[in-house]
Motif scaffolding. Sequence first.
Motif, PDB file in Angstrom:
ATOM      1  N   ILE A 102      -5.925   6.737   3.236  1.00  0.00           N
ATOM      2  CA  ILE A 102      -5.661   5.691   2.241  1.00  0.00           C
ATOM      3  C   ILE A 102      -6.518   5.912   0.999  1.00  0.00           C
ATOM      4  O   ILE A 102      -6.032   5.817  -0.145  1.00  0.00           O
ATOM      5  CB  ILE A 102      -5.935   4.299   2.845  1.00  0.00           C
ATOM      6  N   TRP A 141       3.049  -0.020  -2.932  1.00  0.00           N
ATOM      7  CA  TRP A 141       2.694  -0.763  -1.725  1.00  0.00           C
ATOM      8  C   TRP A 141       3.714  -0.570  -0.614  1.00  0.00           C
ATOM      9  O   TRP A 141       3.362  -0.527   0.567  1.00  0.00           O
ATOM     10  CB  TRP A 141       2.538  -2.240  -2.038  1.00  0.00           C
ATOM     11  N   CYS A 199      -5.232   8.868  -1.105  1.00  0.00           N
ATOM     12  CA  CYS A 199      -4.003   8.511  -1.811  1.00  0.00           C
ATOM     13  C   CYS A 199      -4.306   7.667  -3.046  1.00  0.00           C
ATOM     14  O   CYS A 199      -3.788   7.928  -4.140  1.00  0.00           O
ATOM     15  CB  CYS A 199      -3.070   7.764  -0.861  1.00  0.00           C
ATOM     16  N   CYS A 200      -5.180   6.664  -2.887  1.00  0.00           N
ATOM     17  CA  CYS A 200      -5.518   5.786  -4.005  1.00  0.00           C
ATOM     18  C   CYS A 200      -6.274   6.540  -5.089  1.00  0.00           C
ATOM     19  O   CYS A 200      -6.020   6.352  -6.290  1.00  0.00           O
ATOM     20  CB  CYS A 200      -6.348   4.604  -3.507  1.00  0.00           C
ATOM     21  N   GLU A 221      -0.006  14.365  -1.684  1.00  0.00           N
ATOM     22  CA  GLU A 221       0.370  14.010  -3.053  1.00  0.00           C
ATOM     23  C   GLU A 221       0.647  15.253  -3.893  1.00  0.00           C
ATOM     24  O   GLU A 221       1.545  15.255  -4.735  1.00  0.00           O
ATOM     25  CB  GLU A 221      -0.743  13.169  -3.700  1.00  0.00           C
ATOM     26  N   PRO A 240      -0.902   2.790  -6.333  1.00  0.00           N
ATOM     27  CA  PRO A 240      -0.065   3.222  -5.201  1.00  0.00           C
ATOM     28  C   PRO A 240       1.093   2.258  -4.961  1.00  0.00           C
ATOM     29  O   PRO A 240       0.967   1.050  -5.160  1.00  0.00           O
ATOM     30  CB  PRO A 240      -1.050   3.207  -4.015  1.00  0.00           C
ATOM     31  N   HIS A 276       5.191   2.040   0.191  1.00  0.00           N
ATOM     32  CA  HIS A 276       4.860   3.293   0.867  1.00  0.00           C
ATOM     33  C   HIS A 276       3.514   3.193   1.583  1.00  0.00           C
ATOM     34  O   HIS A 276       3.354   3.669   2.714  1.00  0.00           O
ATOM     35  CB  HIS A 276       4.828   4.439  -0.151  1.00  0.00           C
ATOM     36  N   LEU A 277       2.555   2.551   0.929  1.00  0.00           N
ATOM     37  CA  LEU A 277       1.208   2.488   1.472  1.00  0.00           C
ATOM     38  C   LEU A 277       1.087   1.502   2.623  1.00  0.00           C
ATOM     39  O   LEU A 277       0.200   1.635   3.474  1.00  0.00           O
ATOM     40  CB  LEU A 277       0.226   2.111   0.355  1.00  0.00           C
ATOM     41  N   ALA A 301      -4.449  13.464   2.412  1.00  0.00           N
ATOM     42  CA  ALA A 301      -3.805  12.626   1.396  1.00  0.00           C
ATOM     43  C   ALA A 301      -3.635  13.385   0.082  1.00  0.00           C
ATOM     44  O   ALA A 301      -2.571  13.310  -0.548  1.00  0.00           O
ATOM     45  CB  ALA A 301      -4.634  11.366   1.170  1.00  0.00           C
TER      46      ALA A 301
END
Length: 218
Positions: free
Chosen positions: A94, A111, A97-98, A36, A109, A113-114, A32
């Motif tokens: 996840i 939503w 990413c967050c 990014e 993030p 995309h997530l 992740a």
Amino acid sequence: MLNKIRKSHPQKSTPKKLAFTFLALLAGFGLAILTELFSGMSARVLPQWLESVNIRNLFATLMPWALGTLIISLFSRTPIRAAINVFTFSCGLILGCCVYLGVFVHILPDWSHLSYIVILTAISPLIAAVCWYGRGVGTVAGFVAAFILAYWFLQAFHFTPTFQGFGVNFTYGVLPLVFLAAAIGMLWRKPLQILFSTIGGFLIAYIYILLPFSIPYV
């Protein structure tokens, strides 16, 4: 009956089980962060050879997640361990990413995309348990492997109903072809079986294109 497809070899050591699960979590977290980082980089920052394979756009897709999931699934000792480790890997994705967006970018993030990752995380244990049998022997394992390879064929090639536009998909460079070759190598058990799975995967990918309705794939 399932042991006839692929025999489990359970790990008896609990600390080793926990260690592998923790490594899966770290792998997802690291993927992740890497995703990014690549998405925020300018093309001028990357080395020419990385930019030539369009790695920034590739990391914006779910192909790296799919490859990581496949590796963890196939090389786990049991389907249960495959399900646990892949679920942990997806949770790490996840979490990473967050954390990256919250700590370094100071935004929440997206939503839209997530949500794909959250949905895939929810069903990832089932995906992993089924994929685990793709490295077994026999007809069932061959069919499982064919469906796995169909996904990579759809990523690596253009398919059209008449084959007029058929060819290699270079949207993401040559890496989807590399991933397809890696998947074939990981699923290799017997020459005739992998030949059956490869041809079957190609046909499944082609049949998918012929469907009169759209079934989403990532």
